[in-house]
Motif scaffolding. Sequence first.
Motif, mmCIF file in Angstrom:
data_model
loop_
_atom_site.group_PDB
_atom_site.id
_atom_site.type_symbol
_atom_site.label_atom_id
_atom_site.label_comp_id
_atom_site.label_asym_id
_atom_site.label_seq_id
_atom_site.Cartn_x
_atom_site.Cartn_y
_atom_site.Cartn_z
ATOM 1 N N UNK A 13 0.822 -1.212 0.000
ATOM 2 C CA UNK A 13 0.000 0.000 0.000
ATOM 3 C C UNK A 13 0.858 1.266 0.000
ATOM 4 N N UNK A 14 1.970 1.239 0.732
ATOM 5 C CA UNK A 14 2.883 2.389 0.705
ATOM 6 C C UNK A 14 3.409 2.577 -0.712
ATOM 7 N N UNK A 15 3.779 1.469 -1.355
ATOM 8 C CA UNK A 15 4.260 1.536 -2.740
ATOM 9 C C UNK A 15 3.214 2.089 -3.681
ATOM 10 N N UNK A 32 3.764 5.387 -5.773
ATOM 11 C CA UNK A 32 3.691 5.274 -7.231
ATOM 12 C C UNK A 32 2.724 6.296 -7.808
ATOM 13 N N UNK A 33 1.598 6.478 -7.145
ATOM 14 C CA UNK A 33 0.637 7.480 -7.623
ATOM 15 C C UNK A 33 1.250 8.875 -7.587
ATOM 16 N N UNK A 34 1.971 9.193 -6.525
ATOM 17 C CA UNK A 34 2.637 10.498 -6.444
ATOM 18 C C UNK A 34 3.699 10.659 -7.521
ATOM 19 N N UNK A 35 4.457 9.607 -7.763
ATOM 20 C CA UNK A 35 5.475 9.645 -8.808
ATOM 21 C C UNK A 35 4.827 9.817 -10.181
ATOM 22 N N UNK A 36 3.708 9.145 -10.396
ATOM 23 C CA UNK A 36 3.015 9.236 -11.685
ATOM 24 C C UNK A 36 2.557 10.655 -11.976
ATOM 25 N N UNK A 37 2.144 11.369 -10.947
ATOM 26 C CA UNK A 37 1.709 12.753 -11.136
ATOM 27 C C UNK A 37 2.846 13.579 -11.741
ATOM 28 N N UNK A 38 4.050 13.327 -11.275
ATOM 29 C CA UNK A 38 5.210 14.080 -11.766
ATOM 30 C C UNK A 38 5.693 13.551 -13.121
ATOM 31 N N UNK A 39 5.828 12.242 -13.254
ATOM 32 C CA UNK A 39 6.476 11.652 -14.423
ATOM 33 C C UNK A 39 5.585 11.664 -15.662
ATOM 34 N N UNK A 40 4.328 11.223 -15.521
ATOM 35 C CA UNK A 40 3.476 11.067 -16.698
ATOM 36 C C UNK A 40 3.255 12.404 -17.404
ATOM 37 N N UNK A 41 3.053 13.465 -16.636
ATOM 38 C CA UNK A 41 2.840 14.781 -17.246
ATOM 39 C C UNK A 41 4.049 15.285 -18.014
ATOM 40 N N UNK A 85 -12.452 7.773 -8.085
ATOM 41 C CA UNK A 85 -12.159 6.387 -7.733
ATOM 42 C C UNK A 85 -10.707 6.224 -7.299
ATOM 43 N N UNK A 86 -9.799 6.892 -8.005
ATOM 44 C CA UNK A 86 -8.383 6.826 -7.645
ATOM 45 C C UNK A 86 -8.114 7.417 -6.265
ATOM 46 N N UNK A 87 -8.734 8.554 -5.984
ATOM 47 C CA UNK A 87 -8.562 9.173 -4.670
ATOM 48 C C UNK A 87 -9.160 8.293 -3.573
ATOM 49 N N UNK A 88 -10.310 7.695 -3.860
ATOM 50 C CA UNK A 88 -10.943 6.797 -2.896
ATOM 51 C C UNK A 88 -10.020 5.625 -2.575
ATOM 52 N N UNK A 89 -9.459 5.027 -3.608
ATOM 53 C CA UNK A 89 -8.548 3.900 -3.399
ATOM 54 C C UNK A 89 -7.267 4.355 -2.701
ATOM 55 N N UNK A 90 -6.745 5.511 -3.096
ATOM 56 C CA UNK A 90 -5.500 6.012 -2.506
ATOM 57 C C UNK A 90 -5.647 6.359 -1.040
ATOM 58 N N UNK A 91 -6.700 7.072 -0.704
ATOM 59 C CA UNK A 91 -6.929 7.447 0.692
ATOM 60 C C UNK A 91 -7.260 6.201 1.506
ATOM 61 N N UNK A 95 -5.180 0.846 5.141
ATOM 62 C CA UNK A 95 -4.520 -0.441 4.940
ATOM 63 C C UNK A 95 -3.073 -0.397 5.424
ATOM 64 N N UNK A 96 -2.479 0.776 5.414
ATOM 65 C CA UNK A 96 -1.115 0.936 5.917
ATOM 66 C C UNK A 96 -1.115 0.993 7.443
#
Length: 191
Positions: free
Chosen positions: A5-7, A11-20, A131-137, A142-143
């Motif tokens: 879950x930490x990963x 990963x979501x935070x990294x994607x915000x930076x990298x994908x854009x 949905x992504x925010x729901x799963x992320x939060x 889970x952590x």
Amino acid sequence: MTGDHVGAVLTAGLAIVVVGRFGRQEMFVLGALPALVLVPLMVVLLPESPSWLASQGRAAEARAVGEHYGVHVEHHTPGEEQEERSGGLMLLSAGRRRNSIAVWGASSMGLLLVHVFTAANHPPRVRATALGMSAGVGRLGAISGPIVGGTLLSAGRAYPWGFLAFAAVGALGGAAMTGTRTRHGLRGPGR
């Protein structure tokens, strides 16, 4: 499980930076790089668990690993070893079947309800983000859940405090849901 879950959150935070900046293909490459380093290290540095070694008849290795890590190695009778070797089927044995199925059902239905509620109450243009925010939060729980449970268990206070702590979390979740409004009660652009 907590590392998973930490990963996912990292990963979501990294994607915000990298994908854009670079694109999604580069994100896949970055996602694979840790595995190229960590898997060989795990194979070399992580020992098998003492229980598994003991179940395979490798008692001396099991004791050595257990002593090194301060883990008690349980000795089983042949019948118990056979039951332990059944793995996932043990969850469906006579004494565990009802609880296993109930927990699996509750977990999957809970997640399904959260996702259906989220999808039904957000317009299509932000539905994936919702949905992504729901799963992320949700992963924050889970952590923290295993951390709280492990801490209580280590302190010898898992019963009844573990139950009370998780019951309080459930009550807070229920209270949070009472503050929601359905899509029919919302007004705004795109409604």
